[in-house]
Scaffold this motif. Structure first.
Motif, mmCIF file in Angstrom:
data_model
loop_
_atom_site.group_PDB
_atom_site.id
_atom_site.type_symbol
_atom_site.label_atom_id
_atom_site.label_comp_id
_atom_site.label_asym_id
_atom_site.label_seq_id
_atom_site.Cartn_x
_atom_site.Cartn_y
_atom_site.Cartn_z
ATOM 1 N N LEU A 1 0.774 -1.222 -0.011
ATOM 2 C CA LEU A 1 -0.126 -0.009 -0.001
ATOM 3 C C LEU A 1 0.804 1.391 -0.003
ATOM 4 C CD1 LEU A 1 -2.562 -0.965 2.475
ATOM 5 C CD2 LEU A 1 -3.116 -0.643 0.155
ATOM 6 N N ALA A 2 1.984 1.407 0.626
ATOM 7 C CA ALA A 2 2.719 2.567 0.888
ATOM 8 C C ALA A 2 3.485 2.735 -0.162
ATOM 9 C CB ALA A 2 3.770 2.195 1.948
ATOM 10 N N GLU A 3 3.744 1.722 -1.248
ATOM 11 C CA GLU A 3 4.637 1.933 -2.417
ATOM 12 C C GLU A 3 3.401 2.066 -3.457
ATOM 13 O OE1 GLU A 3 7.047 -0.592 -5.541
ATOM 14 O OE2 GLU A 3 7.530 -1.120 -3.258
ATOM 15 N N LYS A 4 2.476 1.741 -3.330
ATOM 16 C CA LYS A 4 1.580 1.448 -4.987
ATOM 17 C C LYS A 4 0.237 2.174 -4.735
ATOM 18 C CE LYS A 4 4.163 -2.076 -6.681
ATOM 19 N NZ LYS A 4 4.734 -2.572 -7.765
ATOM 20 N N GLU A 5 -0.530 2.395 -3.594
ATOM 21 C CA GLU A 5 -1.587 3.001 -3.609
ATOM 22 C C GLU A 5 -1.720 4.110 -2.759
ATOM 23 O OE1 GLU A 5 -4.636 1.656 -4.521
ATOM 24 O OE2 GLU A 5 -3.590 -0.015 -5.608
ATOM 25 N N PRO A 6 -2.250 5.145 -3.530
ATOM 26 C CA PRO A 6 -2.396 6.606 -2.794
ATOM 27 C C PRO A 6 -3.503 6.438 -1.516
ATOM 28 C CG PRO A 6 -3.787 6.502 -4.653
ATOM 29 C CD PRO A 6 -2.946 5.351 -4.716
ATOM 30 N N PRO A 7 -3.038 7.078 -0.476
ATOM 31 C CA PRO A 7 -4.145 7.077 0.593
ATOM 32 C C PRO A 7 -5.377 7.921 0.304
ATOM 33 C CG PRO A 7 -2.065 8.409 0.943
ATOM 34 C CD PRO A 7 -1.908 7.978 -0.277
ATOM 35 N N LYS A 8 -6.281 7.380 0.769
ATOM 36 C CA LYS A 8 -7.689 7.747 0.511
ATOM 37 C C LYS A 8 -8.375 8.573 1.490
ATOM 38 C CE LYS A 8 -8.877 3.771 -2.382
ATOM 39 N NZ LYS A 8 -7.609 3.026 -2.552
ATOM 40 N N ASN A 9 -7.394 8.776 2.614
ATOM 41 C CA ASN A 9 -7.951 9.602 3.716
ATOM 42 C C ASN A 9 -6.731 10.104 4.543
ATOM 43 O OD1 ASN A 9 -7.526 7.683 5.775
ATOM 44 N ND2 ASN A 9 -9.130 6.590 5.145
ATOM 45 N N SER A 10 -6.949 10.941 5.329
ATOM 46 C CA SER A 10 -5.698 11.572 6.312
ATOM 47 C C SER A 10 -5.254 10.559 7.154
ATOM 48 C CB SER A 10 -6.130 12.806 7.019
ATOM 49 O OG SER A 10 -7.297 12.656 8.034
ATOM 50 N N GLU A 11 -5.910 9.643 7.578
ATOM 51 C CA GLU A 11 -5.358 8.599 8.521
ATOM 52 C C GLU A 11 -4.497 7.696 7.739
ATOM 53 O OE1 GLU A 11 -9.280 9.620 10.293
ATOM 54 O OE2 GLU A 11 -8.632 9.226 8.320
ATOM 55 N N GLU A 12 -5.148 7.338 6.602
ATOM 56 C CA GLU A 12 -4.222 6.494 5.743
ATOM 57 C C GLU A 12 -2.762 7.223 5.231
ATOM 58 O OE1 GLU A 12 -6.328 4.834 2.456
ATOM 59 O OE2 GLU A 12 -7.623 3.664 3.906
ATOM 60 N N ARG A 13 -3.184 8.556 4.990
ATOM 61 C CA ARG A 13 -1.726 9.235 4.588
ATOM 62 C C ARG A 13 -0.758 9.220 5.850
ATOM 63 N NH1 ARG A 13 0.215 11.538 0.763
ATOM 64 N NH2 ARG A 13 -1.907 12.332 -0.073
ATOM 65 N N GLN B 1 0.985 6.027 5.921
ATOM 66 C CA GLN B 1 1.866 5.639 4.681
ATOM 67 C C GLN B 1 3.304 6.543 5.376
ATOM 68 O OE1 GLN B 1 1.137 7.950 1.063
ATOM 69 N NE2 GLN B 1 1.333 6.000 -0.048
ATOM 70 N N GLU B 2 3.046 7.668 5.572
ATOM 71 C CA GLU B 2 4.341 8.441 5.968
ATOM 72 C C GLU B 2 5.031 7.928 7.077
ATOM 73 O OE1 GLU B 2 5.498 11.036 4.252
ATOM 74 O OE2 GLU B 2 3.599 10.638 2.901
ATOM 75 N N LEU B 3 4.354 7.395 8.090
ATOM 76 C CA LEU B 3 5.004 6.546 9.122
ATOM 77 C C LEU B 3 5.875 5.258 8.727
ATOM 78 C CD1 LEU B 3 2.754 6.837 12.211
ATOM 79 C CD2 LEU B 3 4.566 7.913 12.031
ATOM 80 N N TRP B 4 5.050 4.792 7.602
ATOM 81 C CA TRP B 4 5.749 3.517 7.174
ATOM 82 C C TRP B 4 6.871 3.926 6.418
ATOM 83 C CZ3 TRP B 4 4.331 -1.335 8.270
ATOM 84 C CH2 TRP B 4 4.969 -2.322 7.458
#
Length: 99
Positions: A59-71, A74-77
């Motif tokens: 997900l971190a590499e291939k999928e854009p986050p769909k909400n602020s929590e996912e963002r 992703q950034e922490l990852w």
């Protein structure tokens, strides 16, 4: 070859359920369902965390986050070491088990 197969399985699952991940609550519910399925299949927390780590890396590499929590996830990852990513995967597994 095994890593390629894992990535294909992850990609197929994400594409199949991508619309279900538009809110963080939906994401937690989706992840909870997968953790419960893993438990029913006899997976322990370490195996669940390893699986979560593979999905999160994809997900971190291939999928854009769909909400602020996912963002945020992703950034922490992206800034975490492999050990920190594994710990985060454990925390995500525990998070959905407490829901």
């Amino acid at each position: 070859m095994d890593n390629q197969l894992d990535q294909e399985k992850i990609e197929n699952q994400i594409n199949k359920h991508g619309d279900a991940l538009t809110s963080f609550d939906d994401f937690r519910e989706y992840l909870s369902g997968k953790v419960n399925l893993g438990r029913k299949l006899g997976m322990d927390e370490e195996q669940l965390a390893n699986s979560a780590q593979k999905v999160a890396a994809y997900l971190a590499e291939k999928e854009p986050p769909k909400n602020s929590e996912e963002r945020l996830l992703q950034e922490l990852w992206k800034v975490g070491t492999e050990e920190e990513q594994h710990k985060l995967a454990h925390m995500l597994v525990r998070l959905v088990q407490q829901s």
